[in-house]
Structure formats: structure tokens, C-alpha cells
Design an enzyme around this catalytic site. Structure first.
Site, PDB file in Angstrom:
ATOM      1  N   SER A  99       0.817  -1.208   0.000  1.00 51.74           N
ATOM      2  CA  SER A  99       0.000   0.000   0.000  1.00 51.74           C
ATOM      3  C   SER A  99       0.851   1.259   0.000  1.00 51.74           C
ATOM      4  CB  SER A  99      -0.894  -0.018   1.247  1.00 51.74           C
ATOM      5  OG  SER A  99      -1.363   1.269   1.554  1.00 51.74           O
ATOM      6  N   GLY A 100       0.607   2.129  -0.974  1.00 54.39           N
ATOM      7  CA  GLY A 100       1.281   3.421  -0.978  1.00 54.39           C
ATOM      8  C   GLY A 100       0.944   4.243   0.254  1.00 54.39           C
ATOM      9  N   ASP A 182       1.572  -0.798  -5.298  1.00 56.33           N
ATOM     10  CA  ASP A 182       0.950   0.497  -5.557  1.00 56.33           C
ATOM     11  C   ASP A 182       2.001   1.513  -6.001  1.00 56.33           C
ATOM     12  OD1 ASP A 182      -0.580   2.779  -5.521  1.00 56.33           O
ATOM     13  OD2 ASP A 182      -1.113   2.673  -3.400  1.00 56.33           O
ATOM     14  N   CYS A 220      -5.440  10.431  -1.180  1.00 51.61           N
ATOM     15  CA  CYS A 220      -5.944   9.102  -0.830  1.00 51.61           C
ATOM     16  C   CYS A 220      -7.308   8.915  -1.478  1.00 51.61           C
ATOM     17  CB  CYS A 220      -6.057   8.966   0.687  1.00 51.61           C
ATOM     18  SG  CYS A 220      -6.857   7.439   1.224  1.00 51.61           S
ATOM     19  N   HIS A 222      -9.864   7.671  -0.439  1.00 57.24           N
ATOM     20  CA  HIS A 222     -10.998   7.823   0.470  1.00 57.24           C
ATOM     21  C   HIS A 222     -11.029   9.207   1.114  1.00 57.24           C
ATOM     22  CE1 HIS A 222     -12.539   3.736   0.246  1.00 57.24           C
ATOM     23  NE2 HIS A 222     -11.282   3.409   0.032  1.00 57.24           N
ATOM     24  N   SER A 381     -11.644  -1.608   2.214  1.00 55.45           N
ATOM     25  CA  SER A 381     -10.890  -0.572   2.926  1.00 55.45           C
ATOM     26  C   SER A 381     -11.269  -0.408   4.398  1.00 55.45           C
ATOM     27  CB  SER A 381     -11.096   0.770   2.226  1.00 55.45           C
ATOM     28  OG  SER A 381     -10.447   1.802   2.936  1.00 55.45           O
ATOM     29  N   PRO A 382     -10.267  -0.226   5.277  1.00 55.85           N
ATOM     30  CA  PRO A 382     -10.546   0.158   6.661  1.00 55.85           C
ATOM     31  C   PRO A 382     -11.133   1.569   6.773  1.00 55.85           C
ATOM     32  CG  PRO A 382      -8.372  -0.821   6.482  1.00 55.85           C
ATOM     33  CD  PRO A 382      -8.851  -0.546   5.083  1.00 55.85           C
ATOM     34  N   THR A 450      -6.276  -2.862   2.398  1.00 56.65           N
ATOM     35  CA  THR A 450      -5.075  -2.059   2.190  1.00 56.65           C
ATOM     36  C   THR A 450      -4.227  -1.909   3.448  1.00 56.65           C
ATOM     37  OG1 THR A 450      -6.588  -0.191   2.474  1.00 56.65           O
ATOM     38  CG2 THR A 450      -5.813  -0.643   0.238  1.00 56.65           C
TER      39      THR A 450
END
Length: 532
Positions: A99-100, A182, A220, A222, A381-382, A450
Site C-alpha cells: 500500500s502506498g 501500488d 488518498c 478515500h 478498505s478500513p 489495504t
């Protein structure tokens, strides 16, 4: 090559070199078996083949979807794969995700950073190399135990056990699995994307995920403020990644094209268009603007485009960015995905605002009308409140059915008061089935989380700190960590062994014979964990 055959070959080689008489062929064969992959490119070629086979199998049977967890350190990735082998006896269809977001938050020399591509881009390829270093060490660690068991069986003259262990060695399944890595929005122009992609592939990456945001405005997926780029710029970067794969001989390399258009309401530039209906014209058709009735409607510095045969003045913000029309996100997602698949991408990533099978399926079905075998990588996703989302989905489904909901408050469904309610239990079932349902109904080939190990590290550390620095003292570690490690068979309870101490001892014997000074003698306290 089988272990026994390798010994035969090496015996002949060593006999041809009289000065090598101190070298035992068994030792060389053992070291070769414990070092299957010599370079990152070996890994990339091997894992790309696995991923392509998995994709083909999924096309035939959607229950054959794949999964991964995001890992921010080599040790975390290693322990994950050791755990998978322990519980499921195979690593098949289980990958790692890089994950970036976690590279930015945890691996940058600047310290913790937001997910905005501000971290050193070489940290990405560095983490790939680190992950594979730890996975290769897991192979060596596991095989080292098998070779020690083989020596004991040979000394005891137990031929049946010798045969069984040799078969386990010959058929050993590696911990090395595909990594979906990523690359954010490419860290610059297409040349910069190509250079970083090469580093990532050389480190072992067989799959690179790239998104259609503006590189220097990246956010991001999100969070708010996402800005997309016209397709020509994004497709140039897809070409750059493909050329990097092909240059390095990883012909099966996989590209995941991510679109953030569902949540991105802005574009930095107007697309170049040469004729009505081309990709540039389609992109521009979604830009919000005012129809120009006369030249008096045009002010100094205004930009004018043609939409559906009419002159339009796009709405431009003070930042210079242009705004998309409201409600066009899904249409832009579908257009992005089709364009990416038709121009070199292998898999799609649609960043959504909630985990809803129906919403995802609606977009995928439209894409599949044009590209029938379209498949997704999906971010479980969290950033989603999974408990609240699924309880509200159940609530809404029951409301549509006319079910009595008098005992529930939709806005407060996160409350622990609902944990044992019928609605709470059904929502948990939907959550447990999400990956299976989405793989079957929404074309999701790969499910990943992620940032899970970011959260698990924080949670486990909080639990230990609360007890250890509180009244529990040492019992917090003993009962909460070590006792569980012992009883659940966690490899790290013998941390000296996990770090390679036994491998090092064996190498000392290979190098110096009986003169070797070993760490694993009677005074090694790790002996307290034998046979527990």
C-alpha cells in the site's frame, strides 16, 4: 531438480575439482534448495505466471477469487504467509498487497506523511525487495527444519521417514507469492513512471497498480480533493509500465488500472480532442459549464470548449481546476475502465465510497457489455465503517420488504446494543459473505485490505501497553502474548530460530566442520520452548 539428484550432480562436480574436497555435496544441494530465487526478476517472472493462471481460473469459476492483506514491513508479510501455510497448508490464491498509503505513513524518511505521493518513491521498490527478502528467508527457515529432520532420520536409519522428508523437500511450496504493488499516480510524468516501474519489477513485483489522478495533486482514494487526468495522459503511463515489464522480460506482468472518478469531481486540464466522440471529447463532455449565447459571455481568460455541438464555458475554480457535472461519477468510471482495458491494462480497481455489491456490480456489468472478461481488484478498505454500512444495508433491505423496524434507529446502528440483535447478526453474515458474493456477482477477482496490519499493530500494542504498564505487569506479556504463541503454534515464540540462528549454526558447520562455534548449545534458553 530433486534433492537426491542434485547431490549426485554435485558429487560429480566436486570430484572434478580436487581442492574442493572439504565441500560436501549434501551441503551445496541443501543451500541451493534453500535459495530457490536468485534475483527479483526471477521472482517477478515466477509470480506473474501464477497470477495469470489465477486470473484464467477465475474466469472459469468465480469462487476461485484471490485475496491479500497489505503489509508495511517484510516481517509482517513473512509471518502472514507462514500463518497461511500453517492454517491452510497452501499459499494458493493468497497474495501480498503493498500500500502506498502505508509506505507514506510508515516508511518515509520524512516521518509519517499523508497519502499524497510526498514520500520517496524509491521507498516503494525498497519495500518490495524487503518483503521478498523475508519471504525467501521463510523458505530457508522452513526447509532448514526439514533438512535437520532428514539428518536425524538418516542417523536413526529410518528409511521410511527419510523417504517422506525427502518428498516434502522436493515438493516444498514456497512462501514467495505475487505482490500487487501500488505506484500511486506514477510519481511524475510517464518517464518517471517507467523508471520507478523498472525498479519495482527488478525488486520482484509482477503486478503494478496505477491510478488516474494528477500525480502532483494525488490524494488518498478515500479523501476529498481528488483530481483526475484525461485518458491520454493515463494511458501513456500504462504504456510506460508495460514497456518496463517487456524490457525486463516479464512478459506476463500484470497492470491494474485504478479509477478514482467516482469520488473525483475535478480535472486539472481539458482533454485534447481531434474529432467528435473520441476519448478526449467524451472526457470533456462531463465538464460542467455554461452555454455561451454570444461573445459577450466570454470574459478575459475564459476557456471555451464545444459540447454536443454547442460552445460551453467550463466552470473553473480559483485553483485553475475544472469541475465535472454532478452525478457523472459512475459514467466516468465506466468510460475510464473500458478505455484502460482496451489500451493495455489487465485488471481494474474502482475506488468506491462504501462496500456495496449492488453498486459495484452495476458498474461492472456495464463495463462487461464492452469487455466481457473485465475483472476487478477491490479495496476492502478500513476507511469504510463496515459495521455501520452493512447494518444500514440490512435495514434498508428490510424496509423495502416492509419489515417492522420499530426496534432499530438507522442513525445509531453502530451501537453495541445491536450486536446480538437479529439485524446485527444478519449484517455480520452479509459482511462474512461479502467477498464471495462480490466475486460471484460483481466481477471481483482479487479482494484486499489495504491497511490491516497498520491497525493490528496499533491494537496489539495498545493491549500490551495497557496491561504491562498497569497492574498486570509481566503477566500482560506472558498471558497475552507468549502463552498464546506457544499454544497456537506461532513460529516467533522461538525468535532466535525465526531470525535465522539455526540456519547460521548449520552454515558454520558447513564452513568449519567440528571447529564451528554454534549458538544453539545447551546454554541457549530457546531450549525451554522445545516440545511445547
Amino acid at each position: 531438480m530433486p534433492y537426491a539428484s542434485e547431490i549426485d550432480t554435485l558429487t560429480s562436480l566436486i570430484k572434478q575439482n580436487p581442492t574442493w574436497s572439504a565441500i560436501k555435496p549434501e551441503y551445496v544441494a541443501r543451500m541451493r534448495a534453500q535459495n530457490k530465487f536468485k534475483t527479483g526478476l526471477d521472482i517477478a517472472k515466477y509470480t506473474a505466471k501464477i497470477m495469470r493462471e489465477d486470473m484464467a481460473n477465475y474466469d472459469q469459476d468465480s469462487s476461485q477469487y484471490t485475496q491479500s492483506l497489505g503489509c508495511w514491513h517484510g516481517f509482517i508479510g513473512q509471518q502472514k504467509m507462514i500463518s497461511i501455510k500453517k492454517h491452510f497448508n497452501s499459499t494458493k490464491r493468497r497474495y501480498l498487497y503493498l500500500s502506498g498509503w502505508m509506505v507514506a505513513a510508515l516508511r518515509s524518511q520524512f516521518g509519517p506523511l499523508p497519502d499524497q505521493s510526498m514520500h520517496e518513491k524509491t521507498a516503494v521498490s525498497g519495500l518490495i525487495e524487503e518483503l521478498y527478502t523475508f519471504l525467501r528467508q521463510a523458505d530457508s527457515w522452513e526447509l532448514n527444519h526439514l533438512f535437520r529432520d532428514l539428518e536425524e532420520a538418516q542417523k536413526a536409519g529410518d528409511k521410511a521417514k527419510v523417504k517422506d522428508i525427502q518428498a516434502q523437500i522436493d515438493n516444498h511450496e514456497t512462501h514467495v507469492v505475487p505482490i500487487i504493488a501500488d505506484i500511486d499516480a506514477g510519481f511524475g510524468n510517464a518517464e518517471a513512471t517507467y523508471l520507478l516501474a523498472k525498479q519495482m519489477i527488478e525488486a520482484g513485483a509482477c503486478c503494478i497498480q496505477i491510478e488516474n489522478q494528477v500525480s502532483d495533486e494525488k490524494q488518498c482514494g478515500h479523501q476529498d480533493g481528488k483530481v483526475t487526468v484525461p485518458h491520454a495522459e493515463f494511458l501513456a503511463k500504462i504504456n510506460a509500465v508495460r514497456l518496463a515489464f517487456l524490457e525486463l522480460g516479464v512478459d506476463d506482468g500484470v497492470i491494474v488500472a485504478r479509477t478514482d472518478s467516482l469520488g473525483a469531481g475535478l480535472t486539472k486540464q481539458i482533454a485534447v480532442t481531434n474529432e467528435p466522440g473520441d476519448l478526449g471529447d467524451q472526457y470533456n463532455s462531463f465538464i460542467d459549464g455554461d452555454i455561451i449565447e454570444s461573445a459577450d459571455d466570454i470574459n478575459n481568460g475564459d476557456v471555451v470548449i464545444k459540447q454536443n455541438g454547442k460552445l460551453v464555458k467550463p466552470k473553473r475554480l480559483a485553483s485553475g481546476l475544472f469541475q465535472f457535472k454532478e452525478g457523472t461519477g459512475e459514467d466516468r468510471v465506466v468510460m475510464d475502465c473500458i478505455a484502460s482495458l482496451q489500451n493495455g491494462a489487465d485488471l481494474l480497481w474502482i475506488e468506491t465510497e462504501k462496500p456495496h455489491v449492488g453498486q459495484i456490480a452495476a458498474m461492472v456489468n456495464r463495463i462487461r457489455e464492452v469487455v466481457p472478461n473485465a475483472k476487478l481488484v477491490y479495496n476492502n478498505s478500513p476507511s469504510f465503517n463496515w459495521t455501520l454500512n452493512f447494518r444500514q444495508q440490512v435495514y434498508d433491505a428490510w424496509a423495502a420488504e416492509g419489515k417492522d423496524l420499530a426496534g432499530y434507529d438507522r442513525d445509531k446502528l453502530m451501537s453495541a446494543d445491536y450486536d446480538q440483535s437479529e439485524l446485527g447478526k444478519v449484517a455480520d453474515e452479509w459482511t462474512a459473505n461479502f467477498q464471495r458474493d462480490a466475486a460471484r456477482e460483481a466481477g471481483i477477482f482479487h479482494h484486499l485490505i489495504t491497511l490491516p496490519t497498520y491497525h493490528t499493530a496499533a491494537l496489539s500494542t495498545d493491549n500490551l501497553a495497557k496491561g504491562y504498564f498497569g497492574d498486570e505487569g509481566m503477566l500482560a506479556y506472558v498471558a497475552g502474548v507468549q502463552r498464546k504463541e506457544i499454544r497456537e503454534g506461532i513460529a516467533t515464540v522461538k525468535h532466535q530460530d525465526m531470525a535465522g540462528s539455526n540456519i547460521g549454526d548449520d552454515h558454520k558447520e558447513f564452513f568449519a566442520g567440528e571447529a564451528a562455534l554454534k549458538a544453539g548449545g545447551k546454554d541457549n534458553t530457546m531450549g525451554q520452548f522445545e516440545n511445547v
